[in-house]
Design a protein around this motif. Structure first.
Motif, PDB file in Angstrom:
ATOM      1  N   UNK A 414       0.873  -1.173   0.000  1.00  0.00           N
ATOM      2  CA  UNK A 414       0.000   0.000   0.000  1.00  0.00           C
ATOM      3  C   UNK A 414       0.905   1.216   0.000  1.00  0.00           C
ATOM      4  N   UNK A 415       0.880   1.981  -1.097  1.00  0.00           N
ATOM      5  CA  UNK A 415       1.873   3.033  -1.282  1.00  0.00           C
ATOM      6  C   UNK A 415       1.195   4.368  -1.530  1.00  0.00           C
ATOM      7  N   UNK A 416       1.805   5.432  -1.013  1.00  0.00           N
ATOM      8  CA  UNK A 416       1.292   6.769  -1.258  1.00  0.00           C
ATOM      9  C   UNK A 416       1.832   7.772  -0.265  1.00  0.00           C
ATOM     10  N   UNK A 417       1.477   9.030  -0.493  1.00  0.00           N
ATOM     11  CA  UNK A 417       1.907  10.134   0.359  1.00  0.00           C
ATOM     12  C   UNK A 417       1.485   9.917   1.808  1.00  0.00           C
ATOM     13  N   UNK A 418       2.225  10.508   2.729  1.00  0.00           N
ATOM     14  CA  UNK A 418       1.875  10.419   4.135  1.00  0.00           C
ATOM     15  C   UNK A 418       0.493  10.983   4.403  1.00  0.00           C
ATOM     16  N   UNK A 539      -0.805 -17.708   4.046  1.00  0.00           N
ATOM     17  CA  UNK A 539      -0.328 -16.488   4.687  1.00  0.00           C
ATOM     18  C   UNK A 539       0.104 -15.482   3.629  1.00  0.00           C
ATOM     19  N   UNK A 540      -0.002 -14.190   3.956  1.00  0.00           N
ATOM     20  CA  UNK A 540       0.394 -13.135   3.038  1.00  0.00           C
ATOM     21  C   UNK A 540       1.081 -12.005   3.798  1.00  0.00           C
ATOM     22  N   UNK A 541       1.716 -11.110   3.035  1.00  0.00           N
ATOM     23  CA  UNK A 541       2.438  -9.969   3.594  1.00  0.00           C
ATOM     24  C   UNK A 541       1.796  -8.678   3.107  1.00  0.00           C
ATOM     25  N   UNK A 542       1.611  -7.734   4.013  1.00  0.00           N
ATOM     26  CA  UNK A 542       1.129  -6.397   3.668  1.00  0.00           C
ATOM     27  C   UNK A 542       2.189  -5.390   4.091  1.00  0.00           C
ATOM     28  N   UNK A 543       2.538  -4.488   3.185  1.00  0.00           N
ATOM     29  CA  UNK A 543       3.560  -3.472   3.463  1.00  0.00           C
ATOM     30  C   UNK A 543       2.941  -2.101   3.200  1.00  0.00           C
ATOM     31  N   UNK A 544       3.078  -1.182   4.151  1.00  0.00           N
ATOM     32  CA  UNK A 544       2.677   0.207   3.910  1.00  0.00           C
ATOM     33  C   UNK A 544       3.936   1.038   3.763  1.00  0.00           C
ATOM     34  N   UNK A 545       4.008   1.809   2.685  1.00  0.00           N
ATOM     35  CA  UNK A 545       5.236   2.547   2.395  1.00  0.00           C
ATOM     36  C   UNK A 545       4.920   3.794   1.574  1.00  0.00           C
ATOM     37  N   UNK A 546       5.628   4.861   1.858  1.00  0.00           N
ATOM     38  CA  UNK A 546       5.495   6.061   1.023  1.00  0.00           C
ATOM     39  C   UNK A 546       6.139   5.843  -0.338  1.00  0.00           C
ATOM     40  N   UNK A 547       7.157   4.995  -0.388  1.00  0.00           N
ATOM     41  CA  UNK A 547       7.938   4.844  -1.615  1.00  0.00           C
ATOM     42  C   UNK A 547       7.815   3.427  -2.156  1.00  0.00           C
ATOM     43  N   UNK A 548       7.931   3.340  -3.470  1.00  0.00           N
ATOM     44  CA  UNK A 548       7.999   2.026  -4.099  1.00  0.00           C
ATOM     45  C   UNK A 548       9.446   1.548  -4.104  1.00  0.00           C
ATOM     46  N   UNK A 549       9.588   0.254  -4.263  1.00  0.00           N
ATOM     47  CA  UNK A 549      10.917  -0.354  -4.315  1.00  0.00           C
ATOM     48  C   UNK A 549      10.834  -1.591  -5.199  1.00  0.00           C
ATOM     49  N   UNK A 550      11.939  -2.015  -5.808  1.00  0.00           N
ATOM     50  CA  UNK A 550      11.897  -3.196  -6.680  1.00  0.00           C
ATOM     51  C   UNK A 550      11.499  -4.439  -5.897  1.00  0.00           C
ATOM     52  N   UNK A 551      10.635  -5.252  -6.492  1.00  0.00           N
ATOM     53  CA  UNK A 551      10.257  -6.479  -5.799  1.00  0.00           C
ATOM     54  C   UNK A 551      11.438  -7.445  -5.811  1.00  0.00           C
ATOM     55  N   UNK A 556       6.504 -12.277  -6.132  1.00  0.00           N
ATOM     56  CA  UNK A 556       5.463 -11.487  -6.786  1.00  0.00           C
ATOM     57  C   UNK A 556       4.867 -10.521  -5.774  1.00  0.00           C
ATOM     58  N   UNK A 557       4.913  -9.238  -6.119  1.00  0.00           N
ATOM     59  CA  UNK A 557       4.401  -8.195  -5.237  1.00  0.00           C
ATOM     60  C   UNK A 557       3.428  -7.338  -6.029  1.00  0.00           C
ATOM     61  N   UNK A 558       2.244  -7.082  -5.471  1.00  0.00           N
ATOM     62  CA  UNK A 558       1.247  -6.205  -6.084  1.00  0.00           C
ATOM     63  C   UNK A 558       1.247  -4.882  -5.332  1.00  0.00           C
ATOM     64  N   UNK A 559       1.291  -3.774  -6.085  1.00  0.00           N
ATOM     65  CA  UNK A 559       1.282  -2.439  -5.480  1.00  0.00           C
ATOM     66  C   UNK A 559      -0.096  -1.811  -5.665  1.00  0.00           C
ATOM     67  N   UNK A 560      -0.684  -1.340  -4.587  1.00  0.00           N
ATOM     68  CA  UNK A 560      -1.946  -0.592  -4.623  1.00  0.00           C
ATOM     69  C   UNK A 560      -1.643   0.817  -4.147  1.00  0.00           C
ATOM     70  N   UNK A 561      -1.665   1.760  -5.084  1.00  0.00           N
ATOM     71  CA  UNK A 561      -1.352   3.148  -4.755  1.00  0.00           C
ATOM     72  C   UNK A 561      -2.613   3.866  -4.292  1.00  0.00           C
ATOM     73  N   UNK A 562      -2.512   4.569  -3.180  1.00  0.00           N
ATOM     74  CA  UNK A 562      -3.669   5.269  -2.627  1.00  0.00           C
ATOM     75  C   UNK A 562      -3.787   6.672  -3.196  1.00  0.00           C
ATOM     76  N   UNK A 563      -5.032   7.102  -3.341  1.00  0.00           N
ATOM     77  CA  UNK A 563      -5.332   8.434  -3.840  1.00  0.00           C
ATOM     78  C   UNK A 563      -5.913   9.295  -2.725  1.00  0.00           C
ATOM     79  N   UNK A 689       7.721   7.921  -5.553  1.00  0.00           N
ATOM     80  CA  UNK A 689       8.006   8.699  -4.342  1.00  0.00           C
ATOM     81  C   UNK A 689       6.744   9.188  -3.644  1.00  0.00           C
ATOM     82  N   UNK A 690       5.583   8.943  -4.244  1.00  0.00           N
ATOM     83  CA  UNK A 690       4.343   9.382  -3.620  1.00  0.00           C
ATOM     84  C   UNK A 690       4.000  10.832  -3.881  1.00  0.00           C
ATOM     85  N   UNK A 691       4.786  11.517  -4.719  1.00  0.00           N
ATOM     86  CA  UNK A 691       4.485  12.910  -5.048  1.00  0.00           C
ATOM     87  C   UNK A 691       3.355  13.000  -6.072  1.00  0.00           C
ATOM     88  N   UNK A 692       3.249  11.989  -6.907  1.00  0.00           N
ATOM     89  CA  UNK A 692       2.180  11.889  -7.902  1.00  0.00           C
ATOM     90  C   UNK A 692       1.338  10.668  -7.544  1.00  0.00           C
TER      91      UNK A 692
END
Length: 750
Positions: A414-418, A539-551, A556-563, A689-692
């Motif tokens: 789960x990725x996006x601005x603070x 079992x699964x993993x959930x990561x919350x992060x402002x920034x993306x990073x290479x999987x 296999x990693x799915x990115x869900x960007x928040x608006x 970077x979560x700026x866009x």
């Protein structure tokens, strides 16, 4: 409550007989005046309709007169109602009548100026009796445990008004918090989701099925409930289709909380949705006779489930919930209708202090996200969470998909601005998957912290706990090997959700303008993901992060960007805030300034709601405080990390140009306003970077982009007035082409 049977027996087309019995002795009988019935039906067709003025008034003389006429029909000169009303603590009046008579608004029964269903020491509960079947064959004993409710709200794209189903869920949780309840939510809003959830829990597990959404009468005259398809689009379903989805796994009560679900079309000649569900096997069904307000439906449900959770009889709980609406002077107090077979309307669970009563199996996930210093939750509570419906649906599909299925992944980012609510969303996902145990880390995780994994899991046996601890502590084998044995051994029957919250804090390193895993995390995360994949673990993993990073390679990693919150989501969020909500004592101008400054950011809305609570400030002071708090947010989320200033000037200018459009736009429009050879790289880097903000268009599943107005004070000075106008013009031309002149071509190219 006492039970009386009222039957309208149609002996011939010209003669009907009214029968009243209490189950003891011979029933009372008398002839029924056909002319009086036709007169009543005429009055109902005039004043008891969705658009009648009488429905808009709490104290409607027309409705009271209609209630008096209904009582006269039953009472007559023989005073039949004396026996019914003189039986504390109240009576259930089971009405067996054909078509139009069953459709009469018996809830309005009135005598001596008082409504009999809400007044006195012996209130009346009209129940429209359907058939002679008794779904509950055995003696009905209450469960010695908390109430179990299966809750499914539907909110298809494009259907308005958007109902505040989050508030309904929150009010039910709050109302049942004392006695406890297990509220299991089906999030997809589809019949398939309802069917699978019912099957997964088994027959007899749930006490209540609560369906919340819009309902209407279809073009063929049949009642329909507005559900969703797998893409969130509208899908109208009939009572028969709901019954097929339940596959006979009916709970004790079904509440179809939607407008007209208790309404029998064509003047009662066709059955209501509620009646059809009883005929399909549901013991008891509640529905609304006419359009009902969102607020009234929510308050009734909360009061009803509070009574049921406390151990009240079903009939008594319905009466008390109706009385609550009446006490609140709600115009909708009389709209709730009860349809039932011959099953008793008995208690579903035992009272709270019953010896041996089981504890709730489901707990709120917000307590898993505690700040290590304050020990306070850092996320929205289950009752306070709003929005993100499509995001949650996509995330749950990813998390629940078997690893050999399409779209499967070991991890969800789960990725996006603070401040966009990444941690709150992860908490929501944990609650939506109660079958999985929760393991949450906050901030930096090193090998020592990671080994706390076994302390965070409630293993079925002490032996498994000890074995798991030994496996993780045995450093003679690589971590990947230890984890593989852990998932094949102690965790084989214990699925978990592993959450790395605020992942950017200590687990990522900057490199070439982007971010990669830190040295410690580069050992931990790939080992965990590969162990899940290699063992086929659920079992699964959930990561919350402002920034993306290479999987990590081989995973296999799915990115869900928040608006930023949509306008509807923002309105729901604000309605839950003590000071910024409409109707509060706050000056409307101050509220508008605060909401504008927050720019749809949930965390900033929460901050500003606290700021405007300061009663010592005047208007100028409020405006200054709001601006100061918005500036603090920008410093902590943007400037402190030097996110913006460290980017190429052309990338910063791209953000300023995209910000001229105050809604998410496709990549084609971003390139139209930012005509640059490196536009693709700029889009990717700004999104990482979560700026866009990079969200997903629910209509076509394609990416869409948005620059939050939180950034506006930092990026607007980067453009001259002429450049700003040019960006507006370029965006307008692009969007006109995409949405008006060539929509099919644009969809195909996307």
């Amino acid at each position: 409550m006492n039970v009386f049977e009222l039957e309208v027996f149609e002996q011939t087309s010209d003669y009907s007989e009214l029968r009243l019995s209490s189950g003891e002795g011979k029933p009372k009988t008398r002839a029924l005046d056909k002319a009086a019935i036709e007169e009543l039906i005429g009055v109902v067709e005039h004043v008891y309709t969705p658009h009648a003025i009488a429905q808009k008034l709490f104290e409607s003389s027309q409705l009271r007169e209609l209630g008096a006429k209904l009582a006269e029909l039953l009472d007559s000169d023989e005073r039949w109602l004396e026996d019914v009303l003189g039986s504390p603590p109240g009576s259930t009046l089971r009405i067996t009548a054909a078509e139009r008579l069953r459709h009469l608004p018996w809830e309005l029964l009135a005598r001596d100026g008082a409504y009999l269903t809400v007044s006195g020491t012996a209130p009346l509960l009209p129940v429209r009796a359907i058939g002679t079947n008794t779904a509950l064959k055995e003696p009905v004993a209450p469960g010695n445990r908390p109430l179990r409710v299966l809750f499914m709200a539907t909110s298809p794209e494009g259907v308005t008004p958007v109902l505040n189903y989050e508030r309904e869920e929150g009010e039910i949780l709050a109302a049942t918090s004392r006695a406890g309840s297990e509220l299991v939510v089906e999030e997809s809003g589809t019949l398939d989701g309802l069917r699978f959830l019912s099957l997964d829990h088994g027959e007899g597990y749930f006490d209540v099925l609560h369906l919340s959404g819009h309902a209407t009468i279809g073009t063929d005259g049949q009642p329909v409930f507005v559900a969703e398809d797998e893409l969130g689009r509208r899908s109208d379903v009939t009572a028969d289709q709901i019954a097929q989805a339940m596959a006979g796994y009916w709970p004790r009560l079904v509440f179809v909380s939607g407008c007209l679900t208790g309404n029998a079309p064509d003047g009662g000649t066709l059955p209501s949705m509620s009646e059809s569900l009883v005929r399909a096997g549901a013991p008891a069904v509640l529905g609304w006779a006419l359009p009902v307000s969102d607020l009234a439906a929510t308050e009734f449900a909360a009061q009803l489930y509070q009574g049921l959770a406390d151990g009240q009889r079903l009939d008594r709980a319905i009466v008390e919930a109706r009385r609550h609406l009446f006490a609140q002077k709600s115009c909708d107090w009389h709209l709730l209708r009860v349809y039932a077979d011959r099953s008793p309307l008995a208690p579903m669970v035992t009272p709270l202090r019953t010896i041996g009563r089981a504890l709730p199996r489901i707990r709120s996930a917000d307590q898993d996200f505690l700040d290590p210093q304050t020990r306070l939750s850092r996320v929205a509570s289950r009752a306070a969470f709003v929005g993100r419906r499509r995001v949650i649906q996509r995330c749950l599909r990813t998390l629940k998909q078997p690893l050999d299925g399409a779209g499967a992944a070991e991890a969800l980012v789960l990725q996006g601005m603070g401040g966009l609510g990444k941690s709150s969303l992860s908490s929501r996902l944990l609650e939506r998957m109660p079958t999985h145990q929760r393991v949450v880390w906050y901030g930096r995780v090193d090998p020592t912290k990671f080994r706390e994994l076994t302390d965070k899991i409630d293993f079925p046996t002490m032996e498994q706990q000890i074995e798991a601890t030994k496996l993780l502590d045995n450093e003679q084998a690589p971590l990947a090997v230890r984890l593989r044995f852990l998932f094949k051994g102690p965790l084989a029957q214990t699925p978990c959700l592993f959450v790395f919250d605020d992942f950017e804090e200590g687990n990522l390193e900057e490199r070439n303008g982007g971010h990669i895993l830190s040295a410690e995390m580069a050992d931990i995360l790939p080992a965990l993901l590969k162990a899940i994949r290699g063992t086929g673990s659920p079992s699964r993993v959930i990561i919350t992060s402002r920034y993306r990073f290479p999987e990590p390679a081989g995973t296999t990693v799915v990115v869900e960007a928040l608006e930023t919150l949509s306008q509807v989501e923002q309105d729901k969020k604000i309605s839950n805030l003590a000071n910024l909500r409409p109707g509060s004592a706050l000056d409307p101008g101050i509220r508008e300034r605060a909401v504008e400054a927050a720019a749809g950011n949930p965390r900033l809305l929460d901050w500003l709601d606290l700021i405007v609570a300061d009663t010592s400030l005047d208007i100028d002071g409020f405006i200054t405080a709001i601006q100061a708090e918005a500036d603090r947010f920008r410093r902590e989320t943007i400037l402190a990390k030097k996110l913006l200033s460290s980017q190429p000037e052309d990338l910063q200018r791209m953000l300023a140009k995209v910000n001229v459009v105050e809604l998410p736009v496709p990549a084609e429009t971003v390139r139209a306003v930012h005509d640059h050879p490196d536009a693709g790289k700029h889009i990717r880097r700004a999104a990482d970077l979560g700026l866009l903000e990079e969200g997903t268009d629910p209509e076509n599943g394609q990416p869409r982009y948005f620059v939050s107005n939180v950034l506006r004070p930092l990026i607007r000075p980067l453009l001259t007035d002429e450049e700003h106008v040019a960006a507006c013009a370029a965006a307008a031309r692009s969007l006109y082409k995409i949405w008006v002149t060539d929509p099919a071509e644009s969809d195909a190219s996307a």
